[in-house]
Design an enzyme around this catalytic site. Structure first.
Site, mmCIF file in Angstrom:
data_model
loop_
_atom_site.group_PDB
_atom_site.id
_atom_site.type_symbol
_atom_site.label_atom_id
_atom_site.label_comp_id
_atom_site.label_asym_id
_atom_site.label_seq_id
_atom_site.Cartn_x
_atom_site.Cartn_y
_atom_site.Cartn_z
ATOM 1 N N ASP A 35 -39.524 76.896 84.408
ATOM 2 C CA ASP A 35 -39.397 78.317 84.761
ATOM 3 C C ASP A 35 -38.428 78.987 83.788
ATOM 4 O OD1 ASP A 35 -39.960 80.028 87.646
ATOM 5 O OD2 ASP A 35 -38.439 80.805 86.256
ATOM 6 N N ILE A 36 -38.766 80.178 83.339
ATOM 7 C CA ILE A 36 -37.955 80.898 82.354
ATOM 8 C C ILE A 36 -36.632 81.382 82.957
ATOM 9 C CG2 ILE A 36 -38.791 83.281 82.723
ATOM 10 C CD1 ILE A 36 -39.282 83.393 79.664
ATOM 11 N N ASN A 90 -44.637 80.793 96.795
ATOM 12 C CA ASN A 90 -44.445 82.171 97.261
ATOM 13 C C ASN A 90 -45.813 82.838 97.306
ATOM 14 O OD1 ASN A 90 -41.626 81.900 97.316
ATOM 15 N ND2 ASN A 90 -41.454 82.441 95.154
ATOM 16 N N GLY A 96 -41.855 87.296 97.528
ATOM 17 C CA GLY A 96 -41.315 87.112 96.184
ATOM 18 C C GLY A 96 -42.331 86.712 95.136
ATOM 19 N N GLN A 97 -43.630 86.727 95.491
ATOM 20 C CA GLN A 97 -44.624 86.381 94.464
ATOM 21 C C GLN A 97 -44.715 87.508 93.437
ATOM 22 O OE1 GLN A 97 -48.646 85.477 95.812
ATOM 23 N NE2 GLN A 97 -49.208 84.626 93.816
ATOM 24 N N HIS A 103 -49.209 78.961 91.770
ATOM 25 C CA HIS A 103 -48.226 78.081 91.131
ATOM 26 C C HIS A 103 -47.296 77.497 92.172
ATOM 27 C CE1 HIS A 103 -46.619 82.207 91.109
ATOM 28 N NE2 HIS A 103 -45.419 81.669 91.282
ATOM 29 N N HIS A 105 -43.580 76.048 92.703
ATOM 30 C CA HIS A 105 -42.234 75.867 92.159
ATOM 31 C C HIS A 105 -41.761 74.480 92.594
ATOM 32 C CE1 HIS A 105 -41.209 80.253 91.426
ATOM 33 N NE2 HIS A 105 -42.200 80.401 92.294
#
Ligand code: AMP
Ligand code: ZN
Length: 117
Positions: A35-36, A90, A96-97, A103, A105
């Site tokens: 994750d960035i 999410n 919070g998507q 995906h 997390h």
């Protein structure tokens, strides 16, 4: 059409290698990358290569690939030597998507609060 690459989707662009990512695992059906904006020492996203807007849509349309995502989430945790970790999907803006390509997390490497916020 469900499953087809979407021109305006960031994660489809990562799958197509049009946007760079730090890939930690790849299979025929999935991609796992860091994750960035990490929220834990281990914060990896596991995505199906096919486009579906969220996890439940993926599971309804292509259950074997949904299972691949979950299996790969476990493999990422093992690779990161996290024996306690959290898998989060999410779903919806209120949760919070922000990227509407399914995906998981995978969060680990520190103690995780329960219940989450
Ligand atoms: P969500 O908010 O559940 O939809 O998760 C989307 C995640 O994608 C967020 O945690 C972002 O930090 C992450 N993200 C956004 N852009 C990138 C990128 N280019 N490479 C890696 N992760 C990203
Ligand atoms: Zn996509």
């Amino acid at each position: 059409m469900a499953g087809e690459p979407q021109a305006d989707c960031l994660f489809c662009k990562i799958v197509a290698k049009e946007v760079p990512a730090t890939v930690v695992r790849e299979t025929e059906t999935t991609l796992a990358f860091r994750d960035i904006n990490p929220q834990a020492p281990t914060h990896v996203l596991v995505i199906p290569k096919v486009h579906h807007p969220d996890a439940a849509s993926l599971a309804a349309a292509e259950p074997e690939i949904a299972a691949d995502v979950l299996r790969e989430a476990g493999e990422v945790a093992a690779q990161e030597q996290s024996d306690s970790y959290r898998i989060v999907f999410n779903t919806g803006t209120g949760a919070g998507q922000t990227v509407f390509h399914a995906h998981a997390h995978v969060l680990g490497g520190r103690g995780l609060q329960w219940p989450p916020g």
